[in-house]
Design a protein around this motif. Sequence first.
Motif, PDB file in Angstrom:
ATOM      1  N   LYS A 146      73.543 -39.652  -7.483  1.00 55.65           N
ATOM      2  CA  LYS A 146      73.805 -38.967  -6.226  1.00 55.65           C
ATOM      3  C   LYS A 146      74.876 -39.671  -5.388  1.00 55.65           C
ATOM      4  O   LYS A 146      75.587 -38.922  -4.646  1.00 55.65           O
ATOM      5  CB  LYS A 146      72.440 -38.924  -5.535  1.00 55.65           C
ATOM      6  CG  LYS A 146      71.613 -38.071  -5.999  1.00 55.65           C
ATOM      7  CD  LYS A 146      70.167 -37.972  -5.182  1.00 55.65           C
ATOM      8  CE  LYS A 146      69.040 -37.221  -5.796  1.00 55.65           C
ATOM      9  NZ  LYS A 146      67.994 -37.233  -4.982  1.00 55.65           N
ATOM     10  N   GLN A 147      74.971 -41.114  -5.778  1.00 53.49           N
ATOM     11  CA  GLN A 147      76.041 -41.780  -4.884  1.00 53.49           C
ATOM     12  C   GLN A 147      77.331 -41.808  -5.538  1.00 53.49           C
ATOM     13  O   GLN A 147      78.571 -41.815  -4.854  1.00 53.49           O
ATOM     14  CB  GLN A 147      75.545 -43.168  -4.342  1.00 53.49           C
ATOM     15  CG  GLN A 147      74.277 -43.212  -3.610  1.00 53.49           C
ATOM     16  CD  GLN A 147      73.711 -44.794  -3.410  1.00 53.49           C
ATOM     17  OE1 GLN A 147      74.546 -45.321  -2.435  1.00 53.49           O
ATOM     18  NE2 GLN A 147      72.849 -45.065  -3.797  1.00 53.49           N
ATOM     19  N   TYR A 148      77.360 -42.000  -6.801  1.00 53.41           N
ATOM     20  CA  TYR A 148      78.535 -42.562  -7.547  1.00 53.41           C
ATOM     21  C   TYR A 148      79.007 -41.491  -8.705  1.00 53.41           C
ATOM     22  O   TYR A 148      79.989 -41.655  -9.300  1.00 53.41           O
ATOM     23  CB  TYR A 148      78.371 -43.856  -8.141  1.00 53.41           C
ATOM     24  CG  TYR A 148      77.921 -44.887  -7.209  1.00 53.41           C
ATOM     25  CD1 TYR A 148      78.573 -44.926  -5.843  1.00 53.41           C
ATOM     26  CD2 TYR A 148      76.705 -45.442  -7.318  1.00 53.41           C
ATOM     27  CE1 TYR A 148      77.932 -45.835  -5.012  1.00 53.41           C
ATOM     28  CE2 TYR A 148      76.152 -46.442  -6.514  1.00 53.41           C
ATOM     29  CZ  TYR A 148      76.513 -46.550  -5.212  1.00 53.41           C
ATOM     30  OH  TYR A 148      76.190 -47.540  -4.582  1.00 53.41           O
ATOM     31  N   GLY A 149      78.169 -40.389  -8.867  1.00 52.79           N
ATOM     32  CA  GLY A 149      78.311 -39.354 -10.034  1.00 52.79           C
ATOM     33  C   GLY A 149      78.201 -38.045  -9.849  1.00 52.79           C
ATOM     34  O   GLY A 149      78.058 -37.725  -8.645  1.00 52.79           O
ATOM     35  N   TRP A 150      78.018 -37.368 -10.839  1.00 55.31           N
ATOM     36  CA  TRP A 150      77.824 -35.874 -10.827  1.00 55.31           C
ATOM     37  C   TRP A 150      76.947 -35.209 -11.655  1.00 55.31           C
ATOM     38  O   TRP A 150      76.919 -35.772 -12.955  1.00 55.31           O
ATOM     39  CB  TRP A 150      79.235 -35.282 -10.885  1.00 55.31           C
ATOM     40  CG  TRP A 150      79.072 -33.654 -10.849  1.00 55.31           C
ATOM     41  CD1 TRP A 150      79.364 -33.006 -12.084  1.00 55.31           C
ATOM     42  CD2 TRP A 150      78.750 -32.963 -10.001  1.00 55.31           C
ATOM     43  NE1 TRP A 150      79.018 -31.568 -11.878  1.00 55.31           N
ATOM     44  CE2 TRP A 150      78.759 -31.435 -10.500  1.00 55.31           C
ATOM     45  CE3 TRP A 150      78.448 -32.868  -8.338  1.00 55.31           C
ATOM     46  CZ2 TRP A 150      78.611 -30.389  -9.637  1.00 55.31           C
ATOM     47  CZ3 TRP A 150      78.262 -31.869  -7.642  1.00 55.31           C
ATOM     48  CH2 TRP A 150      78.150 -30.479  -8.357  1.00 55.31           C
ATOM     49  N   ARG A 151      75.872 -34.846 -11.339  1.00 62.61           N
ATOM     50  CA  ARG A 151      75.067 -33.973 -12.479  1.00 62.61           C
ATOM     51  C   ARG A 151      74.844 -32.349 -11.996  1.00 62.61           C
ATOM     52  O   ARG A 151      74.252 -32.069 -10.757  1.00 62.61           O
ATOM     53  CB  ARG A 151      73.647 -34.749 -12.370  1.00 62.61           C
ATOM     54  CG  ARG A 151      72.486 -33.941 -13.389  1.00 62.61           C
ATOM     55  CD  ARG A 151      71.334 -34.491 -13.201  1.00 62.61           C
ATOM     56  NE  ARG A 151      71.307 -35.984 -14.010  1.00 62.61           N
ATOM     57  CZ  ARG A 151      70.672 -36.856 -13.578  1.00 62.61           C
ATOM     58  NH1 ARG A 151      69.589 -36.843 -12.783  1.00 62.61           N
ATOM     59  NH2 ARG A 151      70.792 -37.791 -14.485  1.00 62.61           N
ATOM     60  N   SER A 152      75.684 -31.581 -12.935  1.00 63.67           N
ATOM     61  CA  SER A 152      75.632 -30.085 -12.581  1.00 63.67           C
ATOM     62  C   SER A 152      74.240 -29.475 -12.619  1.00 63.67           C
ATOM     63  O   SER A 152      73.818 -28.704 -11.870  1.00 63.67           O
ATOM     64  CB  SER A 152      76.437 -29.532 -13.477  1.00 63.67           C
ATOM     65  OG  SER A 152      76.144 -29.470 -14.723  1.00 63.67           O
TER      66      SER A 152
END
Length: 209
Positions: free
Chosen positions: A78-84
Motif C-alpha cells: 500500500k505504501q511502496y508498491g501496487w497491486r491491481s
Amino acid sequence: MSRPLWLALVVLAPVLGGCRIVSTQELADLKNPPNPHMANIDQAWQQKIVPQIVGEARPAEELMRLLSTASDVDSACKQYGWRSQDENPCVFAVRVSGTVEKVDTTSRSGKVFIKDERGETVVVQLGPTIRGTALRDGYKGVSYQDFNDQVLFGNYSRTINEHAAAMMKAFNPQPGDAVTVDGVFSAWDVPATLPDVTPANITRTQGGA
C-alpha cells in the motif's frame, strides 16, 4: 433482362442499398472488435508504462530499507508498491545503479548481473524471453477487466515483455558498463534481498559502483 429478374431487383434494391461486402477479417473484427489496449500498446509502452515506472522507481537501497521496516507485504504494498487485484503479488518499482559484472546469454532467459551502489549483485532480465507479468501487472492503466479474456490479457503481457527485450537487445549491455536500470519486481512477501528485476528503462551513466 427477363421480367421476373427485373422485378426481383426492384424489390431487393432498397434492402441491398444498405449493405456492403466485408472481408473475412472485417467480419471477424465486427464479431469480436479489437481491444483498443492491444491496438495502442506501442504508444502505451513509450508514453505511459515506461514513464510510470521511471517516475515511481525508488533507488534500491532506499526501497529495501523501507521494506525492511514494513510489518507485512500488504502494508508495504500500500505504501511502496501496487497491486491491481487481491489475488496478484505486489509489484514494486526500483532503480538499480551500478556496474555490469557479467552478461549471461546462455539461455533465452538471459540475465545481466549488476554490482549496485550497495555493493550487492542485482540480476536484471535481459531476454529475448522476459519471464513473468510484472510489467503488465505494475502498469496502472489497465486491468483484467479491460480485457475479460485471459488469453488476450496474456498476449498483452507478452507484447509488453517483448518491448522490454527489444530495448535490452538494442542497448546491448557489456561488462564494465556503468548503467542505471528502472524496472519492477513482484513479490508475495516482503523480500529480504532484491528479486530479479524486469527492466523498463536502461541508460549508461558515468561512474558506477
